[in-house]
Design a protein around this motif. Sequence first.
Motif, PDB file in Angstrom:
ATOM      1  N   PHE A 193      41.487  66.122 -22.205  1.00 15.52           N
ATOM      2  CA  PHE A 193      41.118  64.731 -22.427  1.00 15.52           C
ATOM      3  C   PHE A 193      42.249  64.034 -23.152  1.00 15.52           C
ATOM      4  O   PHE A 193      42.807  64.550 -24.109  1.00 15.52           O
ATOM      5  CB  PHE A 193      39.833  64.641 -23.259  1.00 15.52           C
ATOM      6  N   ASN A 194      42.588  62.836 -22.678  1.00 14.56           N
ATOM      7  CA  ASN A 194      43.649  62.030 -23.252  1.00 14.56           C
ATOM      8  C   ASN A 194      43.160  60.588 -23.268  1.00 14.56           C
ATOM      9  O   ASN A 194      42.146  60.268 -22.654  1.00 14.56           O
ATOM     10  CB  ASN A 194      44.907  62.167 -22.376  1.00 14.56           C
ATOM     11  N   ALA A 195      43.876  59.708 -23.938  1.00 15.96           N
ATOM     12  CA  ALA A 195      43.472  58.305 -23.969  1.00 15.96           C
ATOM     13  C   ALA A 195      43.624  57.653 -22.592  1.00 15.96           C
ATOM     14  O   ALA A 195      42.905  56.714 -22.269  1.00 15.96           O
ATOM     15  CB  ALA A 195      44.298  57.541 -24.991  1.00 15.96           C
ATOM     16  N   LEU A 196      44.542  58.164 -21.772  1.00 14.47           N
ATOM     17  CA  LEU A 196      44.805  57.550 -20.476  1.00 14.47           C
ATOM     18  C   LEU A 196      44.152  58.269 -19.302  1.00 14.47           C
ATOM     19  O   LEU A 196      43.970  57.667 -18.244  1.00 14.47           O
ATOM     20  CB  LEU A 196      46.316  57.468 -20.240  1.00 14.47           C
ATOM     21  N   TYR A 197      43.836  59.545 -19.447  1.00 12.82           N
ATOM     22  CA  TYR A 197      43.264  60.281 -18.325  1.00 12.82           C
ATOM     23  C   TYR A 197      42.414  61.459 -18.806  1.00 12.82           C
ATOM     24  O   TYR A 197      42.504  61.886 -19.946  1.00 12.82           O
ATOM     25  CB  TYR A 197      44.364  60.801 -17.390  1.00 12.82           C
ATOM     26  N   HIS A 198      41.584  61.949 -17.893  1.00  8.54           N
ATOM     27  CA  HIS A 198      40.804  63.162 -18.093  1.00  8.54           C
ATOM     28  C   HIS A 198      41.166  64.095 -16.945  1.00  8.54           C
ATOM     29  O   HIS A 198      41.010  63.745 -15.783  1.00  8.54           O
ATOM     30  CB  HIS A 198      39.304  62.873 -18.049  1.00  8.54           C
ATOM     31  N   ARG A 199      41.663  65.277 -17.272  1.00  9.68           N
ATOM     32  CA  ARG A 199      42.098  66.219 -16.237  1.00  9.68           C
ATOM     33  C   ARG A 199      41.179  67.445 -16.231  1.00  9.68           C
ATOM     34  O   ARG A 199      40.915  68.045 -17.262  1.00  9.68           O
ATOM     35  CB  ARG A 199      43.527  66.658 -16.484  1.00  9.68           C
ATOM     36  N   THR A 200      40.735  67.799 -15.042  1.00 12.59           N
ATOM     37  CA  THR A 200      39.995  69.031 -14.833  1.00 12.59           C
ATOM     38  C   THR A 200      40.957  70.025 -14.216  1.00 12.59           C
ATOM     39  O   THR A 200      41.514  69.770 -13.155  1.00 12.59           O
ATOM     40  CB  THR A 200      38.803  68.797 -13.877  1.00 12.59           C
ATOM     41  N   MET A 254      47.536  62.376 -28.350  1.00 11.90           N
ATOM     42  CA  MET A 254      47.672  63.787 -28.083  1.00 11.90           C
ATOM     43  C   MET A 254      46.459  64.260 -27.292  1.00 11.90           C
ATOM     44  O   MET A 254      45.327  63.866 -27.541  1.00 11.90           O
ATOM     45  CB  MET A 254      47.763  64.541 -29.403  1.00 11.90           C
ATOM     46  N   ALA A 255      46.687  65.108 -26.333  1.00 13.69           N
ATOM     47  CA  ALA A 255      45.626  65.588 -25.450  1.00 13.69           C
ATOM     48  C   ALA A 255      44.766  66.633 -26.161  1.00 13.69           C
ATOM     49  O   ALA A 255      45.263  67.481 -26.892  1.00 13.69           O
ATOM     50  CB  ALA A 255      46.221  66.174 -24.186  1.00 13.69           C
ATOM     51  N   LYS A 256      43.474  66.542 -25.919  1.00 12.44           N
ATOM     52  CA  LYS A 256      42.539  67.532 -26.449  1.00 12.44           C
ATOM     53  C   LYS A 256      42.090  68.414 -25.303  1.00 12.44           C
ATOM     54  O   LYS A 256      41.821  67.939 -24.205  1.00 12.44           O
ATOM     55  CB  LYS A 256      41.327  66.848 -27.065  1.00 12.44           C
ATOM     56  N   GLU A 257      42.031  69.692 -25.564  1.00  8.75           N
ATOM     57  CA  GLU A 257      41.574  70.627 -24.537  1.00  8.75           C
ATOM     58  C   GLU A 257      40.206  71.159 -24.932  1.00  8.75           C
ATOM     59  O   GLU A 257      39.971  71.493 -26.093  1.00  8.75           O
ATOM     60  CB  GLU A 257      42.556  71.787 -24.398  1.00  8.75           C
ATOM     61  N   LYS A 258      39.319  71.208 -23.954  1.00 11.76           N
ATOM     62  CA  LYS A 258      37.975  71.740 -24.183  1.00 11.76           C
ATOM     63  C   LYS A 258      37.650  72.739 -23.088  1.00 11.76           C
ATOM     64  O   LYS A 258      38.079  72.599 -21.951  1.00 11.76           O
ATOM     65  CB  LYS A 258      36.929  70.627 -24.159  1.00 11.76           C
ATOM     66  N   GLN A 259      36.883  73.732 -23.455  1.00 10.56           N
ATOM     67  CA  GLN A 259      36.357  74.691 -22.500  1.00 10.56           C
ATOM     68  C   GLN A 259      34.895  74.301 -22.263  1.00 10.56           C
ATOM     69  O   GLN A 259      34.051  74.510 -23.131  1.00 10.56           O
ATOM     70  CB  GLN A 259      36.435  76.121 -23.054  1.00 10.56           C
ATOM     71  N   LEU A 260      34.590  73.742 -21.113  1.00 17.13           N
ATOM     72  CA  LEU A 260      33.232  73.323 -20.802  1.00 17.13           C
ATOM     73  C   LEU A 260      32.523  74.411 -20.006  1.00 17.13           C
ATOM     74  O   LEU A 260      33.094  75.012 -19.093  1.00 17.13           O
ATOM     75  CB  LEU A 260      33.242  72.020 -20.011  1.00 17.13           C
TER      76      LEU A 260
END
Length: 114
Positions: free
Chosen positions: A36-43, A1-7
Amino acid sequence: MAKEKQLVIQEADITNNCPKCFNQELKITFYQKHTFNALYHRTTGVVTNEIKCKKCNSTIYPVDWTPDIERVFDYYNKLVKPDRPAVRFTMLFFVVLVLMLCLVAAGVYFMIEG
């Protein structure tokens, strides 16, 4: 499951009066959403902001902004340079991709030789 963060991409101290306690110690912070996911990081291109008083720790919402706070916000909003939206793949993605290609190549080889 994707985690969302506010950087945090930018923070600034501003000297406008707080509408609640009338102190002159405010902080404006701009955030950018990252997934953030196990397969990718999306901005993503989503940029949010927050103005907080350092003394009373209250969040100043746009309804409570004075014209001075709006002018300062517009100025800092123009200065914000967020990261461009992108997708970065992790090593796990490339390992899975190579394994899938090897399986397909082996299947094609056995069909031809079989």
